[in-house]
Motif scaffolding. Structure first.
Motif, PDB file in Angstrom:
ATOM      1  N   VAL A   1      76.927  39.209  30.331  1.00 53.46           N
ATOM      2  CA  VAL A   1      75.791  38.373  30.745  1.00 53.46           C
ATOM      3  C   VAL A   1      76.192  36.900  30.771  1.00 53.46           C
ATOM      4  CG1 VAL A   1      73.512  37.538  30.046  1.00 53.46           C
ATOM      5  CG2 VAL A   1      74.014  39.989  29.991  1.00 53.46           C
ATOM      6  N   GLU A   2      76.963  36.477  29.768  1.00 53.84           N
ATOM      7  CA  GLU A   2      77.353  35.067  29.674  1.00 53.84           C
ATOM      8  C   GLU A   2      78.449  34.690  30.658  1.00 53.84           C
ATOM      9  OE1 GLU A   2      78.541  34.716  25.640  1.00 53.84           O
ATOM     10  OE2 GLU A   2      76.485  34.661  24.839  1.00 53.84           O
ATOM     11  N   GLN A   3      79.432  35.565  30.830  1.00 51.95           N
ATOM     12  CA  GLN A   3      80.619  35.205  31.603  1.00 51.95           C
ATOM     13  C   GLN A   3      80.603  35.704  33.039  1.00 51.95           C
ATOM     14  OE1 GLN A   3      84.215  36.304  29.449  1.00 51.95           O
ATOM     15  NE2 GLN A   3      83.281  35.825  27.476  1.00 51.95           N
ATOM     16  N   LEU A   4      79.859  36.774  33.303  1.00 48.54           N
ATOM     17  CA  LEU A   4      79.840  37.375  34.640  1.00 48.54           C
ATOM     18  C   LEU A   4      78.397  37.557  35.104  1.00 48.54           C
ATOM     19  CD1 LEU A   4      82.517  40.162  33.967  1.00 48.54           C
ATOM     20  CD2 LEU A   4      82.913  37.942  35.059  1.00 48.54           C
ATOM     21  N   PRO A   5      77.710  36.471  35.404  1.00 54.01           N
ATOM     22  CA  PRO A   5      76.279  36.578  35.745  1.00 54.01           C
ATOM     23  C   PRO A   5      76.000  37.387  36.995  1.00 54.01           C
ATOM     24  CG  PRO A   5      77.143  34.376  36.217  1.00 54.01           C
ATOM     25  CD  PRO A   5      78.197  35.081  35.443  1.00 54.01           C
ATOM     26  N   GLY A   6      77.000  37.556  37.863  1.00 55.91           N
ATOM     27  CA  GLY A   6      76.782  38.330  39.082  1.00 55.91           C
ATOM     28  C   GLY A   6      77.008  39.818  38.923  1.00 55.91           C
ATOM     29  N   VAL A   7      77.379  40.257  37.719  1.00 62.15           N
ATOM     30  CA  VAL A   7      77.699  41.661  37.487  1.00 62.15           C
ATOM     31  C   VAL A   7      76.516  42.378  36.844  1.00 62.15           C
ATOM     32  CG1 VAL A   7      79.153  43.248  36.158  1.00 62.15           C
ATOM     33  CG2 VAL A   7      80.177  41.277  37.319  1.00 62.15           C
ATOM     34  N   GLU A   8      76.158  43.510  37.412  1.00 63.06           N
ATOM     35  CA  GLU A   8      75.146  44.393  36.823  1.00 63.06           C
ATOM     36  C   GLU A   8      75.877  45.487  36.060  1.00 63.06           C
ATOM     37  OE1 GLU A   8      71.913  47.800  38.208  1.00 63.06           O
ATOM     38  OE2 GLU A   8      72.739  46.397  39.684  1.00 63.06           O
ATOM     39  N   LEU A   9      75.621  45.580  34.769  1.00 61.88           N
ATOM     40  CA  LEU A   9      76.354  46.506  33.912  1.00 61.88           C
ATOM     41  C   LEU A   9      75.519  47.743  33.629  1.00 61.88           C
ATOM     42  CD1 LEU A   9      79.143  46.325  32.520  1.00 61.88           C
ATOM     43  CD2 LEU A   9      77.962  45.591  30.443  1.00 61.88           C
ATOM     44  N   ARG A  10      76.162  48.906  33.728  1.00 62.45           N
ATOM     45  CA  ARG A  10      75.521  50.159  33.335  1.00 62.45           C
ATOM     46  C   ARG A  10      76.439  50.879  32.354  1.00 62.45           C
ATOM     47  NH1 ARG A  10      74.578  55.627  36.957  1.00 62.45           N
ATOM     48  NH2 ARG A  10      73.706  56.905  35.284  1.00 62.45           N
ATOM     49  N   LEU A  11      75.895  51.264  31.194  1.00 62.64           N
ATOM     50  CA  LEU A  11      76.660  51.952  30.173  1.00 62.64           C
ATOM     51  C   LEU A  11      76.278  53.429  30.135  1.00 62.64           C
ATOM     52  CD1 LEU A  11      76.384  49.341  27.264  1.00 62.64           C
ATOM     53  CD2 LEU A  11      78.109  49.488  29.065  1.00 62.64           C
ATOM     54  N   VAL A  12      77.278  54.290  30.105  1.00 64.02           N
ATOM     55  CA  VAL A  12      77.081  55.737  30.070  1.00 64.02           C
ATOM     56  C   VAL A  12      77.803  56.278  28.846  1.00 64.02           C
ATOM     57  CG1 VAL A  12      77.437  57.925  31.269  1.00 64.02           C
ATOM     58  CG2 VAL A  12      76.955  55.851  32.585  1.00 64.02           C
ATOM     59  N   GLU A  13      77.121  57.073  28.034  1.00 62.95           N
ATOM     60  CA  GLU A  13      77.727  57.629  26.830  1.00 62.95           C
ATOM     61  C   GLU A  13      77.925  59.133  27.002  1.00 62.95           C
ATOM     62  OE1 GLU A  13      76.836  56.257  22.535  1.00 62.95           O
ATOM     63  OE2 GLU A  13      75.679  58.106  22.777  1.00 62.95           O
ATOM     64  N   ALA A  14      79.146  59.598  26.768  1.00 63.54           N
ATOM     65  CA  ALA A  14      79.455  61.020  26.875  1.00 63.54           C
ATOM     66  C   ALA A  14      80.804  61.276  26.221  1.00 63.54           C
ATOM     67  CB  ALA A  14      79.492  61.458  28.344  1.00 63.54           C
ATOM     68  N   TYR A  15      81.131  62.549  26.044  1.00 59.06           N
ATOM     69  CA  TYR A  15      82.438  62.894  25.513  1.00 59.06           C
ATOM     70  C   TYR A  15      83.519  62.611  26.555  1.00 59.06           C
ATOM     71  CZ  TYR A  15      81.107  65.046  21.074  1.00 59.06           C
ATOM     72  OH  TYR A  15      80.672  65.262  19.799  1.00 59.06           O
ATOM     73  N   GLY A  16      84.755  62.441  26.064  1.00 62.57           N
ATOM     74  CA  GLY A  16      85.856  61.988  26.895  1.00 62.57           C
ATOM     75  C   GLY A  16      86.153  62.869  28.096  1.00 62.57           C
ATOM     76  N   SER A  17      86.045  64.193  27.943  1.00 60.86           N
ATOM     77  CA  SER A  17      86.361  65.084  29.059  1.00 60.86           C
ATOM     78  C   SER A  17      85.431  64.851  30.243  1.00 60.86           C
ATOM     79  CB  SER A  17      86.280  66.540  28.603  1.00 60.86           C
ATOM     80  OG  SER A  17      84.980  66.841  28.093  1.00 60.86           O
ATOM     81  N   TYR A  18      84.145  64.599  29.965  1.00 59.53           N
ATOM     82  CA  TYR A  18      83.210  64.300  31.040  1.00 59.53           C
ATOM     83  C   TYR A  18      83.523  62.947  31.669  1.00 59.53           C
ATOM     84  CZ  TYR A  18      80.424  68.089  29.045  1.00 59.53           C
ATOM     85  OH  TYR A  18      80.004  69.295  28.570  1.00 59.53           O
ATOM     86  N   LEU A  19      83.830  61.959  30.832  1.00 53.59           N
ATOM     87  CA  LEU A  19      84.070  60.609  31.337  1.00 53.59           C
ATOM     88  C   LEU A  19      85.296  60.556  32.241  1.00 53.59           C
ATOM     89  CD1 LEU A  19      83.345  58.518  28.113  1.00 53.59           C
ATOM     90  CD2 LEU A  19      81.843  58.881  30.075  1.00 53.59           C
ATOM     91  N   THR A  20      86.371  61.236  31.857  1.00 56.90           N
ATOM     92  CA  THR A  20      87.567  61.205  32.695  1.00 56.90           C
ATOM     93  C   THR A  20      87.328  61.921  34.032  1.00 56.90           C
ATOM     94  OG1 THR A  20      88.404  63.138  31.465  1.00 56.90           O
ATOM     95  CG2 THR A  20      89.195  60.966  30.794  1.00 56.90           C
ATOM     96  N   GLU A  21      86.528  62.969  34.001  1.00 55.44           N
ATOM     97  CA  GLU A  21      86.189  63.646  35.261  1.00 55.44           C
ATOM     98  C   GLU A  21      85.383  62.730  36.165  1.00 55.44           C
ATOM     99  OE1 GLU A  21      83.618  67.482  36.920  1.00 55.44           O
ATOM    100  OE2 GLU A  21      83.973  67.251  34.773  1.00 55.44           O
ATOM    101  N   TRP A  22      84.381  62.044  35.602  1.00 54.13           N
ATOM    102  CA  TRP A  22      83.558  61.133  36.396  1.00 54.13           C
ATOM    103  C   TRP A  22      84.386  59.963  36.916  1.00 54.13           C
ATOM    104  CZ3 TRP A  22      79.283  60.969  32.089  1.00 54.13           C
ATOM    105  CH2 TRP A  22      78.614  62.210  32.075  1.00 54.13           C
TER     106      TRP A  22
END
Length: 295
Positions: A114-135
């Motif tokens: 928010v402070e350093q990259l005001p033009g960036v919209e951030l989305r956080l996704v929580e999951a186990y590693g196997s799902y994240l690497t596939e995505w």
């Protein structure tokens, strides 16, 4: 098919109604409805089943949703990169995190973006590693903070740090008052672990096999919260970094002890292998590395 139609299709599919998609995209419902009709006409098949409570994907719609997930996100980010090439990075960056890391890293990451990259919209996704690497491989997320080492040939990784695992259990049992335990002392004691091939399960099985200690798994729990709650119930002990359950330990709901010799688990930042990351995701990756270094 054009990008506008696909963005509309994905918004309606994810939100389940034209009205909610209209609010998200800030486009009038009749315009969105027309785009869906044009897309269905081009593909010669219905993509949604309409009913009083909203819109549900048909089989054809589910196929289109799955096939276009990474494509639409990459096109949107490419557009944002072109628009921001003379200034600050912009667009949407989707970051996946394993649960034990997300609780520690997320707040600091959001604040700095928010402070350093005001033009960036951030989305956080929580999951186990196997799902994240596939995505990540499919282009549905841009970056992933996961446990390594990652051997996936489709990904690049940057080592961030190593976590030392502790044995975590409910208070009032044999672990009370112990600062350290050995694997020999865990022989015959019930454990709570994720199912194979989760990385934590593989690590624990390997450590017990090398120590020639039988592994007794009483309960399998494949998400972080049930893993912790089962440990709190006293059914069995589990293995987690101390920081992941520090607040519960402070409240007297759990106790923990270090393992000797230490059980270490590497945390890595995973990125696309073919250098598909965009300026915004590179900038966020730099911030993640800065935060971890400071920690």
């Amino acid at each position: 098919m054009d990008l506008r139609q696909l963005r509309t299709f994905r918004a309606v599919a994810e939100l389940g109604s034209l009205s909610r998609a209209s609010d998200k995209l800030r486009v009038a419902q009749p315009a969105l409805s027309r785009q869906i009709r044009l897309l269905e006409h081009e593909l010669r098949t219905p993509l949604f089943v309409r009913h009083g409570r909203g819109m549900v994907l048909t089989d054809a719609g589910r196929i289109l949703l799955d096939r276009t997930a990474g494509l639409v996100h990459r096109l949107e980010q490419a557009r944002a990169d072109v628009l921001a090439c003379s200034g600050n990075p912009g667009g949407r960056v989707i970051i996946g995190m394993v649960p034990t890391v997300g609780g520690t890293l997320a707040a600091s990451l959001v604040q700095r973006v928010v402070e350093q990259l005001p033009g960036v919209e951030l989305r956080l996704v929580e999951a186990y590693g196997s799902y994240l690497t596939e995505w990540l491989y499919k282009g549905e997320i841009d970056l992933a903070v996961v446990y390594g080492p990652q051997q996936n040939v489709h990904l690049r990784t940057i080592a961030l740090r190593q976590d030392e695992l502790h044995l975590v259990s409910a208070p009032g049992g044999w672990l009370d008052g112990r600062d350290t335990v050995t694997l020999d002392q865990l022989e015959g004691r019930p454990l709570v672990l994720p199912s194979a091939p989760h990385a934590l399960r593989v690590l624990i099985e390997k450590a017990f096999a090398e120590a020639d200690v039988p592994l007794v798994v009483r309960v399998e729990a494949d998400s972080f919260q049930p893993l912790v709650e089962v440990a709190m119930s006293g059914v069995g002990s589990t293995f987690l970094p101390h920081y992941a359950v520090a607040r519960l330990i402070e409240r007297g709901l759990l106790v923990s002890a270090r393992i000797e010799p230490a059980l270490l688990r590497e945390i890595v930042l995973a990125l696309p292998a073919r250098h598909l990351e965009f300026s915004a995701s590179r900038a966020v990756a730099d911030i993640i590395q800065q935060i971890v270094t400071e920690i």
